[in-house]
Design a protein around this motif. Structure first.
Motif, PDB file in Angstrom:
ATOM      1  N   VAL A  16       1.030  -1.019  -0.079  1.00 30.18           N
ATOM      2  CA  VAL A  16       0.067   0.132  -0.074  1.00 30.18           C
ATOM      3  C   VAL A  16       0.744   1.135  -0.128  1.00 30.18           C
ATOM      4  N   ASN A  17       1.949   1.364   0.859  1.00 29.75           N
ATOM      5  CA  ASN A  17       2.793   2.457   1.086  1.00 29.75           C
ATOM      6  C   ASN A  17       3.543   2.727  -0.258  1.00 29.75           C
ATOM      7  N   VAL A  18       4.129   1.739  -1.115  1.00 26.14           N
ATOM      8  CA  VAL A  18       4.916   1.744  -2.465  1.00 26.14           C
ATOM      9  C   VAL A  18       3.843   2.073  -3.425  1.00 26.14           C
ATOM     10  N   ALA A  19       2.550   1.631  -3.330  1.00 27.68           N
ATOM     11  CA  ALA A  19       1.535   2.108  -4.515  1.00 27.68           C
ATOM     12  C   ALA A  19       0.944   3.230  -4.296  1.00 27.68           C
ATOM     13  N   GLY A  20       0.706   3.685  -3.157  1.00 24.51           N
ATOM     14  CA  GLY A  20      -0.034   4.878  -2.855  1.00 24.51           C
ATOM     15  C   GLY A  20       1.061   6.085  -3.237  1.00 24.51           C
ATOM     16  N   ASN A  21       2.401   5.997  -2.800  1.00 29.13           N
ATOM     17  CA  ASN A  21       3.271   6.973  -3.224  1.00 29.13           C
ATOM     18  C   ASN A  21       3.825   6.873  -4.593  1.00 29.13           C
ATOM     19  N   SER A  22       3.500   5.926  -5.173  1.00 26.90           N
ATOM     20  CA  SER A  22       3.817   5.719  -6.711  1.00 26.90           C
ATOM     21  C   SER A  22       2.773   6.389  -7.556  1.00 26.90           C
ATOM     22  N   VAL A  23       1.519   6.469  -6.958  1.00 29.30           N
ATOM     23  CA  VAL A  23       0.322   6.884  -7.800  1.00 29.30           C
ATOM     24  C   VAL A  23       0.438   8.563  -7.641  1.00 29.30           C
ATOM     25  N   ILE A  24       1.066   8.830  -6.156  1.00 25.38           N
ATOM     26  CA  ILE A  24       1.093  10.389  -6.070  1.00 25.38           C
ATOM     27  C   ILE A  24       2.067  11.180  -7.066  1.00 25.38           C
ATOM     28  N   ILE A  25       3.430  10.320  -7.221  1.00 24.81           N
ATOM     29  CA  ILE A  25       3.963  10.726  -8.018  1.00 24.81           C
ATOM     30  C   ILE A  25       3.686  10.880  -9.654  1.00 24.81           C
ATOM     31  N   ALA A  26       3.039   9.583 -10.041  1.00 20.47           N
ATOM     32  CA  ALA A  26       2.439   9.514 -11.325  1.00 20.47           C
ATOM     33  C   ALA A  26       1.365  10.622 -11.390  1.00 20.47           C
ATOM     34  N   TYR A  39       3.743  20.638  -4.910  1.00 23.16           N
ATOM     35  CA  TYR A  39       3.657  19.429  -5.490  1.00 23.16           C
ATOM     36  C   TYR A  39       4.886  18.955  -5.998  1.00 23.16           C
ATOM     37  N   PHE A  40       5.751  19.578  -6.549  1.00 22.87           N
ATOM     38  CA  PHE A  40       7.242  19.215  -6.812  1.00 22.87           C
ATOM     39  C   PHE A  40       7.915  18.631  -5.630  1.00 22.87           C
ATOM     40  N   PHE A  41       7.644  19.301  -4.306  1.00 26.07           N
ATOM     41  CA  PHE A  41       8.527  18.816  -3.128  1.00 26.07           C
ATOM     42  C   PHE A  41       7.720  17.529  -2.614  1.00 26.07           C
ATOM     43  N   LEU A  42       6.364  17.533  -3.009  1.00 26.64           N
ATOM     44  CA  LEU A  42       5.548  16.480  -2.622  1.00 26.64           C
ATOM     45  C   LEU A  42       5.830  15.275  -3.132  1.00 26.64           C
ATOM     46  N   SER A  43       6.128  15.281  -4.476  1.00 23.56           N
ATOM     47  CA  SER A  43       6.596  14.095  -5.286  1.00 23.56           C
ATOM     48  C   SER A  43       7.994  13.724  -5.001  1.00 23.56           C
ATOM     49  N   ASN A  44       8.695  14.463  -4.487  1.00 25.28           N
ATOM     50  CA  ASN A  44      10.141  14.049  -3.898  1.00 25.28           C
ATOM     51  C   ASN A  44       9.993  13.422  -2.725  1.00 25.28           C
ATOM     52  N   LEU A  45       9.323  13.934  -1.928  1.00 29.77           N
ATOM     53  CA  LEU A  45       8.692  13.255  -0.370  1.00 29.77           C
ATOM     54  C   LEU A  45       8.335  11.923  -0.728  1.00 29.77           C
ATOM     55  N   SER A  46       7.472  11.752  -1.470  1.00 30.68           N
ATOM     56  CA  SER A  46       6.981  10.335  -2.052  1.00 30.68           C
ATOM     57  C   SER A  46       8.233   9.474  -2.295  1.00 30.68           C
ATOM     58  N   LEU A  47       8.880   9.921  -3.238  1.00 33.18           N
ATOM     59  CA  LEU A  47       9.957   8.989  -3.747  1.00 33.18           C
ATOM     60  C   LEU A  47      10.883   8.540  -2.632  1.00 33.18           C
ATOM     61  N   VAL A  48      11.141   9.668  -1.705  1.00 38.99           N
ATOM     62  CA  VAL A  48      11.974   9.365  -0.443  1.00 38.99           C
ATOM     63  C   VAL A  48      11.259   8.293   0.346  1.00 38.99           C
ATOM     64  N   ASP A  49      10.024   8.322   0.562  1.00 36.77           N
ATOM     65  CA  ASP A  49       9.351   7.251   1.287  1.00 36.77           C
ATOM     66  C   ASP A  49       9.113   5.860   0.728  1.00 36.77           C
ATOM     67  N   ILE A  50       9.365   6.056  -0.568  1.00 35.22           N
ATOM     68  CA  ILE A  50       9.558   4.645  -1.340  1.00 35.22           C
ATOM     69  C   ILE A  50      10.935   3.966  -1.034  1.00 35.22           C
ATOM     70  N   CYS A  51      11.921   4.991  -1.116  1.00 33.04           N
ATOM     71  CA  CYS A  51      13.268   4.281  -0.862  1.00 33.04           C
ATOM     72  C   CYS A  51      13.540   4.177   0.392  1.00 33.04           C
ATOM     73  N   PHE A  52      12.744   4.855   1.390  1.00 28.74           N
ATOM     74  CA  PHE A  52      12.889   4.668   2.802  1.00 28.74           C
ATOM     75  C   PHE A  52      12.204   2.962   3.128  1.00 28.74           C
ATOM     76  N   THR A  53      11.134   2.929   2.642  1.00 28.05           N
ATOM     77  CA  THR A  53      10.639   1.542   3.147  1.00 28.05           C
ATOM     78  C   THR A  53      11.413   0.437   2.298  1.00 28.05           C
ATOM     79  N   ASN A  54      11.949   0.493   0.987  1.00 32.11           N
ATOM     80  CA  ASN A  54      12.462  -0.523   0.466  1.00 32.11           C
ATOM     81  C   ASN A  54      14.029  -0.662   1.139  1.00 32.11           C
TER      82      ASN A  54
END
Length: 226
Positions: A16-26, A39-54
């Protein structure tokens, strides 16, 4: 039995975390109306959260299912390096978002020039560079330590403090750096966010209409909560 339920629960949250953040970026990349600094900063924040989780969860899930929970020292340091990098980048990006809200509300006439695409990109780049330098320093200092055993980490991933408690070397330099430079890196974004929102609150309270105040607070509320 309990291990299976834990694995399924954390796997579901991970997906859910990876999918949700991926949808935000897309969504942000695909909609030109969202090509704004916030929204540019928000997309980068989502990218960091995906990396964090992985960095943490896949290894943790493997440990839940596997009998062997060993991790080579090099992999442990690598995990620690990227965990610290993502954590600090997260904080810096939240501070950049606070600067963006401050400029939008307190200095709207200068907003377009101050928060230009080049400046936003520079803020993100500085966030990543400082985070990598901070993490690299801690990782190199950790790599020079000796570990005599038993090398059992009472934690679900390789973090700085659990590793320091296992070392049989002198860790005073590591601890001093964590207390001084580490505290500065962690507290400076927090203080910047607080100061920004003090000025934002003062500006909002001067808005005569209740609807205007509500609109500004609703825009900033989610960011301040995070």
């Amino acid at each position: 039995k309990h291990r299976g339920w834990l694995f399924a629960s954390f796997l579901a949250m991970y997906l859910v975390n990876v999918a949700g953040n991926s949808v935000i970026i897309a969504a942000i990349r695909g909609d030109t109306r969202l090509h704004t600094p916030m929204y540019f900063f928000l997309s980068n924040l989502s990218l960091v959260d995906i990396c964090f989780t992985n960095v943490i969860v896949p290894r943790m899930l493997a440990n839940m299912l596997g009998k062997s929970k060993k991790i080579p020292f090099a992999q442990c340091l690598t995990q620690m390096y990227f965990f610290v990098t993502c954590a600090i980048t997260d904080s810096f990006l939240l501070a950049a978002m606070a600067i963006d809200r401050y400029m939008a509300i307190c200095n709207p006439l200068h907003y377009t020039t101050t928060m230009s695409p080049q400046h936003c990109l520079l803020l993100v780049a500085v966030s990543w560079v400082l985070s990598h330098l901070h993490s690299l320093t801690h990782t190199l200092l950790m790599a020079r330590l000796s570990f005599c055993g038993p090398n059992v980490i009472h934690h679900f991933f390789c973090d700085v403090q659990p590793l320091l408690t296992l070392s049989c070397s002198d860790t005073s330099i590591n601890e001093l750096l964590a207390f001084t430079e580490g505290s500065f890196v962690i507290m400076s974004p927090f203080i910047l966010i607080i100061v920004s929102y003090v000025y934002i609150t003062r500006a909002v309270l001067r808005v005569p209409s209740g609807g205007g105040r509500y609109k500004v607070f609703s825009t900033c509320g989610s960011h301040l909560t995070v």
